[in-house]
Design a protein around this motif. Structure first.
Motif, PDB file in Angstrom:
ATOM      1  N   LYS B  14       0.853  -1.189   0.000  1.00  0.00           N
ATOM      2  CA  LYS B  14       0.000   0.000   0.000  1.00  0.00           C
ATOM      3  C   LYS B  14       0.889   1.239   0.000  1.00  0.00           C
ATOM      4  CE  LYS B  14      -3.728   2.437   0.331  1.00  0.00           C
ATOM      5  NZ  LYS B  14      -4.726   2.434  -0.750  1.00  0.00           N
ATOM      6  N   ARG B  15       0.593   2.144  -0.910  1.00  0.00           N
ATOM      7  CA  ARG B  15       1.365   3.387  -0.969  1.00  0.00           C
ATOM      8  C   ARG B  15       0.441   4.564  -0.769  1.00  0.00           C
ATOM      9  NH1 ARG B  15       2.364   0.867  -5.600  1.00  0.00           N
ATOM     10  NH2 ARG B  15       4.211  -0.460  -5.650  1.00  0.00           N
ATOM     11  N   PHE B  16       0.954   5.584  -0.126  1.00  0.00           N
ATOM     12  CA  PHE B  16       0.250   6.868  -0.066  1.00  0.00           C
ATOM     13  C   PHE B  16       1.154   7.882  -0.739  1.00  0.00           C
ATOM     14  CE2 PHE B  16      -1.356   4.572   3.625  1.00  0.00           C
ATOM     15  CZ  PHE B  16      -2.703   4.636   3.362  1.00  0.00           C
ATOM     16  N   GLY B  17       0.823   8.201  -1.956  1.00  0.00           N
ATOM     17  CA  GLY B  17       1.708   9.080  -2.698  1.00  0.00           C
ATOM     18  C   GLY B  17       3.059   8.404  -2.815  1.00  0.00           C
ATOM     19  N   SER B  18       4.097   9.110  -2.444  1.00  0.00           N
ATOM     20  CA  SER B  18       5.426   8.536  -2.574  1.00  0.00           C
ATOM     21  C   SER B  18       5.798   7.714  -1.340  1.00  0.00           C
ATOM     22  CB  SER B  18       6.451   9.652  -2.788  1.00  0.00           C
ATOM     23  OG  SER B  18       6.336  10.580  -1.751  1.00  0.00           O
ATOM     24  N   VAL B  19       4.952   7.746  -0.325  1.00  0.00           N
ATOM     25  CA  VAL B  19       5.242   7.014   0.901  1.00  0.00           C
ATOM     26  C   VAL B  19       4.751   5.577   0.766  1.00  0.00           C
ATOM     27  CG1 VAL B  19       4.855   6.922   3.373  1.00  0.00           C
ATOM     28  CG2 VAL B  19       4.937   9.127   2.223  1.00  0.00           C
ATOM     29  N   VAL B  20       5.624   4.646   1.000  1.00  0.00           N
ATOM     30  CA  VAL B  20       5.219   3.246   0.970  1.00  0.00           C
ATOM     31  C   VAL B  20       4.873   2.850   2.402  1.00  0.00           C
ATOM     32  CG1 VAL B  20       5.882   0.913   0.363  1.00  0.00           C
ATOM     33  CG2 VAL B  20       6.759   2.833  -0.959  1.00  0.00           C
ATOM     34  N   ALA B  21       3.592   2.610   2.648  1.00  0.00           N
ATOM     35  CA  ALA B  21       3.170   2.274   4.006  1.00  0.00           C
ATOM     36  C   ALA B  21       3.401   0.798   4.279  1.00  0.00           C
ATOM     37  CB  ALA B  21       1.707   2.628   4.211  1.00  0.00           C
ATOM     38  N   ASN B  22       3.110  -0.048   3.304  1.00  0.00           N
ATOM     39  CA  ASN B  22       3.367  -1.475   3.433  1.00  0.00           C
ATOM     40  C   ASN B  22       3.978  -1.963   2.135  1.00  0.00           C
ATOM     41  OD1 ASN B  22       0.447  -1.555   5.255  1.00  0.00           O
ATOM     42  ND2 ASN B  22       2.342  -2.380   6.068  1.00  0.00           N
ATOM     43  N   HIS B  23       5.000  -2.815   2.287  1.00  0.00           N
ATOM     44  CA  HIS B  23       5.634  -3.315   1.077  1.00  0.00           C
ATOM     45  C   HIS B  23       5.695  -4.831   1.121  1.00  0.00           C
ATOM     46  CE1 HIS B  23       8.117  -3.502  -2.404  1.00  0.00           C
ATOM     47  NE2 HIS B  23       9.032  -4.195  -1.751  1.00  0.00           N
ATOM     48  N   ASN B  24       5.032  -5.461   0.173  1.00  0.00           N
ATOM     49  CA  ASN B  24       5.107  -6.901  -0.037  1.00  0.00           C
ATOM     50  C   ASN B  24       4.994  -7.694   1.272  1.00  0.00           C
ATOM     51  OD1 ASN B  24       5.400  -9.243  -1.460  1.00  0.00           O
ATOM     52  ND2 ASN B  24       7.645  -9.166  -1.464  1.00  0.00           N
ATOM     53  N   VAL B  25       3.894  -7.508   1.977  1.00  0.00           N
ATOM     54  CA  VAL B  25       3.726  -8.172   3.261  1.00  0.00           C
ATOM     55  C   VAL B  25       3.134  -9.562   3.051  1.00  0.00           C
ATOM     56  CG1 VAL B  25       2.530  -8.103   5.468  1.00  0.00           C
ATOM     57  CG2 VAL B  25       3.475  -6.006   4.495  1.00  0.00           C
ATOM     58  N   ASN B  26       3.802 -10.578   3.566  1.00  0.00           N
ATOM     59  CA  ASN B  26       3.295 -11.947   3.574  1.00  0.00           C
ATOM     60  C   ASN B  26       3.156 -12.359   5.028  1.00  0.00           C
ATOM     61  OD1 ASN B  26       3.402 -12.707   0.668  1.00  0.00           O
ATOM     62  ND2 ASN B  26       5.529 -12.083   1.000  1.00  0.00           N
ATOM     63  N   MET B  27       1.947 -12.721   5.420  1.00  0.00           N
ATOM     64  CA  MET B  27       1.748 -12.942   6.849  1.00  0.00           C
ATOM     65  C   MET B  27       0.552 -13.859   7.044  1.00  0.00           C
ATOM     66  SD  MET B  27       1.705  -9.715   9.358  1.00  0.00           S
ATOM     67  CE  MET B  27       0.180  -9.835  10.226  1.00  0.00           C
ATOM     68  N   ASP B  28       0.588 -14.685   8.064  1.00  0.00           N
ATOM     69  CA  ASP B  28      -0.551 -15.558   8.365  1.00  0.00           C
ATOM     70  C   ASP B  28      -1.074 -15.284   9.757  1.00  0.00           C
ATOM     71  OD1 ASP B  28      -0.027 -16.807   5.958  1.00  0.00           O
ATOM     72  OD2 ASP B  28       1.360 -18.227   6.919  1.00  0.00           O
ATOM     73  N   VAL B  29      -2.363 -15.467   9.914  1.00  0.00           N
ATOM     74  CA  VAL B  29      -2.974 -15.448  11.238  1.00  0.00           C
ATOM     75  C   VAL B  29      -3.690 -16.780  11.385  1.00  0.00           C
ATOM     76  CG1 VAL B  29      -4.515 -14.241  12.803  1.00  0.00           C
ATOM     77  CG2 VAL B  29      -3.361 -12.970  10.992  1.00  0.00           C
ATOM     78  N   ARG B  30      -3.357 -17.521  12.440  1.00  0.00           N
ATOM     79  CA  ARG B  30      -3.962 -18.838  12.610  1.00  0.00           C
ATOM     80  C   ARG B  30      -5.292 -18.738  13.313  1.00  0.00           C
ATOM     81  NH1 ARG B  30       1.449 -21.432  14.898  1.00  0.00           N
ATOM     82  NH2 ARG B  30       2.668 -21.366  12.973  1.00  0.00           N
ATOM     83  N   LYS B  31      -6.052 -19.814  13.196  1.00  0.00           N
ATOM     84  CA  LYS B  31      -7.321 -19.851  13.928  1.00  0.00           C
ATOM     85  C   LYS B  31      -7.039 -20.094  15.399  1.00  0.00           C
ATOM     86  CE  LYS B  31     -10.244 -21.216  10.181  1.00  0.00           C
ATOM     87  NZ  LYS B  31     -10.796 -22.320   9.404  1.00  0.00           N
ATOM     88  N   GLY B  32      -7.751 -19.412  16.264  1.00  0.00           N
ATOM     89  CA  GLY B  32      -7.624 -19.642  17.692  1.00  0.00           C
ATOM     90  C   GLY B  32      -6.273 -19.230  18.246  1.00  0.00           C
ATOM     91  N   GLU B  33      -5.768 -18.118  17.796  1.00  0.00           N
ATOM     92  CA  GLU B  33      -4.528 -17.627  18.393  1.00  0.00           C
ATOM     93  C   GLU B  33      -4.612 -16.115  18.618  1.00  0.00           C
ATOM     94  OE1 GLU B  33      -0.897 -17.577  16.255  1.00  0.00           O
ATOM     95  OE2 GLU B  33      -1.672 -16.449  14.573  1.00  0.00           O
ATOM     96  N   ILE B  34      -3.762 -15.670  19.511  1.00  0.00           N
ATOM     97  CA  ILE B  34      -3.624 -14.236  19.676  1.00  0.00           C
ATOM     98  C   ILE B  34      -2.303 -13.841  19.033  1.00  0.00           C
ATOM     99  CG2 ILE B  34      -3.392 -12.317  21.288  1.00  0.00           C
ATOM    100  CD1 ILE B  34      -5.110 -13.829  23.255  1.00  0.00           C
TER     101      ILE B  34
END
Lengths: 374, 514
Positions: B14-34
């Motif tokens: 995600k970019r906002f103008g020239s600012v890159v807020a998130n770059h190529n994020v790969n992430m998992d959230v499991r079921k039943g976890e914090i």
């Protein structure tokens, strides 16, 4: 409508056709390229609309647009005179707008300034030398314009009244006051107008300079433009205006008396409107009617805003808008079209000019075919 | 695809103008976890979560929910996929009751059957151990109760994935513990919980796994049981950082500012400050602790001459002349004319301390532009000052002509504190000076405050992180509901003690009501 993805058999989700993202800072020339492009598009559409509803050739339209300003039948000095008046009112509203004080009462302030000048011309006549009468008129116009602006400013500073509504209402009061005085001063009786004041003696008429009646008026506005630029950018008061406009909390934090700045700035704004009224009555019309300001108090807001409150750019935007108005009028009258037709054309052009700012700040991202294949 | 994962992010950018807020994020959230999402301020935690919750739309990448790729264009889409987010700033209608707020916006048949809704709210509360009165109006609620309403609202809509954005920022240590036990119960019920935070000890106590973001990128996800504070900090900052504050013994201590019986009543007629008495001494850092909105802002502003004081006095002992002056009912300008060198770093940096759209030079001028008789401003000296601050405090900026709103939070704060310190104050008040700053910038600011203390300035520091307050301050004033609930010695006080004092006044109030 998009289908619910959970029931879609295809793994690939449907990407929206277009989504909007914010641009970074654009290089200045690219921003101007977008603006120029918008203007060209607007011209093309204007031509298209004219050709569609009339039986003119497109080129005729553009030629008429140009001729309305610089053609053989028109006095180009009048174009510059009208531009000067519009610029003068734009300069007047600028300090207020920079302070985020939404003064939409320029119309009324101009009228009141003009009224003061007209009253001086009617009552003093040639009892004093003309230069003295002009000075008295100028002082009266500045004072009355300033007063008309100070009333809403004081109420805002003291009781936080809404300045937009207040200044708007002051316009109606000014118009009605002039309507009343028109009957009071009408000449000849029963005509319903004041007519040209002091036609014989020319008392209170601004003198010609270099053989032209409008040069003095244009010089005054040009000087004012430079003065306003310096005032806003280099003076302490100009700095205070910016701070109050950007953040009242910051202004209070560093000890600026916000109410005082509001009243002071509005007095300045109103006084310059009064000056415009003086120029209109003393320099151009030599009479006053309810339409003396002619809506320029509102057009001025656009001029000021389009130039991002920079007085130097404002001379360009004021020229652009005057040029468009004159040209559109020429198209309408030259081809015997309804006068509203010129409003349609100006409307189209302004829509494009203002609308293109969106494309300067945002970018449209269309769905790409390449992604679909993945 | 495995059904272990509630959410999978693939290549999200995600970019906002020239600012890159998130770059190529790969992430998992499991079921039943914090899952704790950890990262410094401005690293893109909230942006990432907002994309899952439908506030933003990613420029690139895919989101999978339970193994299915989904497009989330709005919070409504998010709810349909069982995702609910509890934002940092609550979005509730004040004059509505808890239940009314919870059912607001739901399109189901018996949405007007408040009685039935109330039963369901009660059911949910009982199931997870919430302490919620369904009929209580929002404006009667404490911050923690409002947060409960927000959580129940999300559960009511059947969310299986909950995202909480810095939920503990507004809570006392005790309330935080309560929230955590509720979250654990929800996890055991099979829900996935994502909690955004930058407080390390909370991460370690609540989460099962920790996802660390740095500068918009996902650097690692680690099991909480196998990590420690040092490792996480290193992941977060990208290098080893030494985290210690040195606290010198105060020298030449004299009473600089004596506040007596200070009382402030706001526009709504509420007593925001009630009979405040304290002394700020030179060469000392006086900490002010309290739940956000307990009167800290009003206290500093009434000293700075920005608040109407209804009772009491603020006496200033001038070290040069030895005179004592009363600052009450003086404007900031009058205070300065009295020779009082009072510097104030307000909480709202860009809305009060600085002007965001002005460049660094013009912001330097705020304090000094009045000098001299000329009607024009002098930009020469402010320019030198700006250059000096940029090089001395290592402000990262293209040049001194850059509008301050384009600087990062830490650099904005350096500009502001730099300007305030340049006035060589005798009293320096700083409200939440490290809020939103990354670790390195925070420590720069603490060092600056310590330097000022050693120079004999009376420093008043309003803070929110109790760990920092007990490490940095010589004395700590605890404020609750506009009253001083205690003054403790920074060297001997504990966090729990301060936490107890923070809520002490409220409990008294509740007793009075009952």
């Amino acid at each position: 409508m998009r289908k619910d993805t959970s029931v879609q058999p295809v793994k690939k989700a449907h990407e929206p056709f277009v989504h909007i993202t914010k641009r970074g800072e654009l290089v200045w020339w690219r921003a101007w390229l977008i603006r120029a492009g918008a203007l060209i598009l607007a011209m093309l559409l204007c031509g298209l609309v004219t050709v569609m509803i009339t039986d003119l050739r497109p080129m005729d339209v553009y030629v008429a647009l140009f001729n309305g300003n610089f053609g053989p039948e028109v006095d180009t000095w009048v174009v510059f005179r009208d531009m000067a008046i519009l610029l003068c009112i734009s300069l007047a509203v600028t300090p207020a707008f920079k302070m985020r004080f939404w003064n939409i009462g320029a119309e009324g302030q101009v009228l009141m300034g003009g009224l003061a000048s007209a009253a001086c011309m009617i009552y003093i006549k040639d009892a004093v030398p003309n230069w003295l009468l002009l000075l008295i008129m100028l002082a009266a116009s500045l004072a009355v314009g300033a007063l008309w602006a100070a009333i809403p400013a004081i109420c805002k500073a003291k009781w936080e009244t809404n300045e937009t509504l207040f200044t708007l209402m002051m316009n109606y009061i000014a118009t009605q006051l002039i309507a009343f005085l028109t009957i009071f001063w009408e000449r000849p009786k029963g005509s319903g107008t004041i007519g040209v004041i002091n036609q014989m003696s020319e008392a209170g008429w601004m003198p010609s300079l270099f053989g032209n009646r409008y040069v003095l008026c244009i010089i005054i506005v040009a000087a004012l433009t430079v003065a306003m630029f310096i005032y806003l950018r280099y003076s302490k008061q100009g700095y205070e205006i910016s701070v109050v406009g950007e953040s009242e909390n910051t202004a209070r934090y560093i000890g600026i008396n916000v109410g005082r700045v509001i009243v002071r700035t509005m007095i300045l704004s109103g006084a310059i409107c009064g000056l415009a009224g003086f120029l209109l009555v003393g320099g151009i019309d030599h009479t006053i009617t309810t339409t003396t300001a002619g809506g320029q108090g509102f057009t001025a807001i656009m001029v000021s805003w389009l130039a991002k409150f920079n007085p130097i750019f404002m001379s360009l935007t004021a020229f652009l808008i005057t040029f468009l108005q004159k040209g559109a009028q020429q198209i309408a009258t030259g081809f015997r079209l309804d006068p509203s037709f010129s409003d349609i054309l100006t409307g189209i052009i302004l829509f494009f000019i203002i609308g293109c700012e969106f494309f300067i700040h945002y970018k449209l991202n269309f769905r790409t075919a390449q992604k679909e294949e993945k | 695809m495995s059904n272990q994962n509630a959410i999978e992010l693939r290549g999200v950018t995600k970019r906002f103008g020239s600012v890159v807020a998130n770059h190529n994020v790969n992430m998992d959230v499991r079921k039943g976890e914090i899952l704790a999402v950890l990262g410094e301020n401005g690293c893109g935690k909230t942006t990432l979560m907002n994309m899952i919750a439908g506030i933003y739309y990613p420029d690139e990448g895919q989101i999978f929910i339970n193994g299915q790729e989904v497009i989330i264009r709005s919070p409504k889409d998010a709810f349909r996929h069982g995702i609910g987010m509890i934002h940092q700033h609550f979005k509730l209608v004040d004059v509505f009751s808890a239940t009314e707020n919870i059912v607001l916006g739901i399109k189901e048949e018996d949405r007007y059957n408040l009685k039935k809704s109330m039963e369901r709210v009660g059911e949910i509360s009982a199931r997870y151990g919430f302490d919620l009165h369904p009929e209580k109006k929002i404006y009667e609620m404490a911050v923690s109760e409002k947060q409960t309403v927000e959580i129940v609202k999300v559960l009511y809509r059947g969310a299986d994935i909950l995202i909480l954005d810095e939920p503990t920022a507004v809570l006392t240590p005790q309330e935080t513990q309560k929230l955590f036990s509720v979250l654990r119960r929800m996890r055991d019920d099979g829900k996935s919980i994502i909690i955004i935070t930058h407080k390390m000890h909370e991460v370690l106590s609540i989460s099962d796994r920790v996802a660390v973001l740095r500068k918009g990128e996902h650097v690692a996800t680690v099991n909480t049981a196998e990590t420690n504070e040092g490792q996480l900090t290193e992941l977060m900052v990208g290098k080893k950082v030494a985290l210690n504050l040195n606290r010198s013994q105060p020298k030449n201590v004299t009473d600089r500012l004596v506040v007596e019986h200070l009382t402030c009543i706001n526009r709504e007629g509420v007593k925001v400050l009630d009979d405040i008495n304290f002394v700020a001494r030179s060469g000392e850092i006086l900490g002010i602790a309290g739940i956000a909105g307990s009167g800290q802002r009003e206290l500093l502003e009434s000293i700075a001459g920005l608040q109407n004081v209804s009772e009491g006095d603020v006496f200033y002992n001038n070290p040069k002349t030895g005179e004592t002056v009363d600052l009450r009912d003086k404007t900031p300008l009058q205070i300065r004319d009295l020779g009082v060198r009072l510097s104030f770093v307000p909480e709202d940096r860009l809305g009060m301390g600085l002007v965001g759209n002005m460049d660094i030079i013009d912001n330097m001028m705020l304090r000094s532009y009045r000098r001299g008789k000329s009607v024009f401003v002098d930009r020469k000296k402010p320019k030198d000052l700006a250059q000096d601050i940029i090089s001395r405090l290592e402000v990262v900026t293209p040049d001194a002509n850059t509008p301050v709103r384009r600087l990062s939070g830490g650099n904005v704060q350096k500009v502001l504190i730099g300007r305030e310190i340049a006035a060589s104050p005798t009293v320096l008040m700083a409200a939440y000076p490290v809020r939103g700053l990354d670790i390195n910038s925070s420590y720069t600011i603490y060092d600056l405050l310590n330097q000022q203390k050693e120079n004999g300035v009376a420093v008043i520091f309003v803070g929110e992180d109790l760990d920092v307050l007990v490490e940095l301050c010589d004395r700590i004033l605890v404020i609750g509901s506009g009253r001083i609930t205690g003054v403790v010695d920074g060297r001997s006080a504990t966090k729990e003690e301060i936490g107890y004092l923070m809520t002490a006044s409220m409990e008294k109030e509740e007793e009075a009501h009952a």
